[in-house]
Design a protein around this motif. Structure first.
Motif, PDB file in Angstrom:
ATOM      1  N   THR A 201      46.484   3.579  12.359  1.00 37.27           N
ATOM      2  CA  THR A 201      45.357   3.361  11.458  1.00 37.27           C
ATOM      3  C   THR A 201      44.587   2.149  11.962  1.00 37.27           C
ATOM      4  O   THR A 201      45.178   1.070  12.153  1.00 37.27           O
ATOM      5  CB  THR A 201      45.838   3.113  10.012  1.00 37.27           C
TER       6      THR A 201
ATOM      7  N   TYR B 289      44.917   8.896  15.719  1.00 36.43           N
ATOM      8  CA  TYR B 289      44.468   7.740  14.939  1.00 36.43           C
ATOM      9  C   TYR B 289      43.586   8.174  13.779  1.00 36.43           C
ATOM     10  O   TYR B 289      43.022   9.269  13.775  1.00 36.43           O
ATOM     11  CB  TYR B 289      43.671   6.767  15.828  1.00 36.43           C
ATOM     12  N   GLU B 290      43.484   7.258  12.830  1.00 37.67           N
ATOM     13  CA  GLU B 290      42.469   7.349  11.796  1.00 37.67           C
ATOM     14  C   GLU B 290      41.750   6.008  11.826  1.00 37.67           C
ATOM     15  O   GLU B 290      42.406   4.963  11.880  1.00 37.67           O
ATOM     16  CB  GLU B 290      43.124   7.546  10.422  1.00 37.67           C
TER      17      GLU B 290
END
Ligand SMILES: N[C@@H](CCC(=O)N[C@@H](CS)C(=O)NCC(=O)O)C(=O)O
Length: 213
Positions: A3, A27-28
């Protein structure tokens, strides 16, 4: 899953995001900082008391701040031997450039030239200080140019974490209009970086939303 807390227009977020892209990690990314806000909340300050982006969490691991430390973490954990040489004697030959960029070239360009010419409100700009900073940057650009004459990358043929920490600045360095030193090897480096999809996706982000009037 990683994140990433930080807006895409931040050059330090760009370094982390480009690294994530090169390593092919999931990923974010959450838009935090500048016009998006969210970096002065108690929750954010608990992750980074400086209130700055990027912050990264790897799964439910402890939050990390400082982009260069995050890039080194990702490179060490997920990179191959080329991207992150495990022999300290080999790695330091790259890391010394990464550190020099972060502490010498980067501030000379970012704080001395880019910030006052692009982000600082026009009424507050000091033309004499900017002119002096432009001259001060030239010998540093020539040092980098000399190193890259053995290119295409900082380590010659091999692309590594050090290129992330150096190369993410090149988009701003070469697209912002100012009086640069003549550095053909550094320009060739910027052109080589543009052949990398992750560089184009994450480091070549427009800074127009940051431009002050
Ligand atoms: N040394 C830190 C610097 C972090 C930093 O200055 N981040 C800027 C963006 S590049 C920031 O958070 N500015 C405040 C904001 O975006 O609101 C790093 O490399 O991560």
């Amino acid at each position: 899953m990683l994140t990433v807390y930080g807006r895409a227009t931040s050059s330090n977020v760009q370094a982390v995001m480009w690294c994530i892209g090169e390593l092919g990690l999931a990923y974010e990314r959450l838009d935090i900082g500048h016009a998006h806000g969210g970096n002065r909340t108690p929750d954010f300050l608990a992750m980074n008391p400086n209130g700055l982006v990027p912050v990264v969490r790897d799964g439910d691991g402890a939050p990390m701040f400082e982009s260069a430390a995050i890039v080194r973490y990702l490179a060490c954990k997920y990179g191959d031997e080329t991207f992150w040489p495990h022999d300290p004697a080999v790695r330091v030959q790259l890391d010394m450039w990464a550190e020099w960029i972060k502490t010498s070239f980067g501030p000379a360009f970012g704080n001395g030239v880019f910030f006052p010419m692009v982000i600082q409100p026009v009424a507050l700009r000091d033309p004499a200080a900017i002119a002096a900073a432009i001259e001060k940057l030239k010998p540093l650009a020539l040092i980098l140019d000399a190193r890259l004459q053995k290119g295409p990358y900082l380590d010659g043929a091999r692309f590594s974490f050090a290129d992330i920490l150096c190369g993410h600045l090149m988009h701003r360095y070469f697209t912002h209009e100012f009086d640069r030193a003549d550095t053909p090897a550094l320009r060739a480096y910027f052109e080589t970086l543009q052949t990398r999809p992750a560089y184009r996706a994450h480091a070549m982000v427009s800074y127009e939303p940051l431009r002050a009037r």
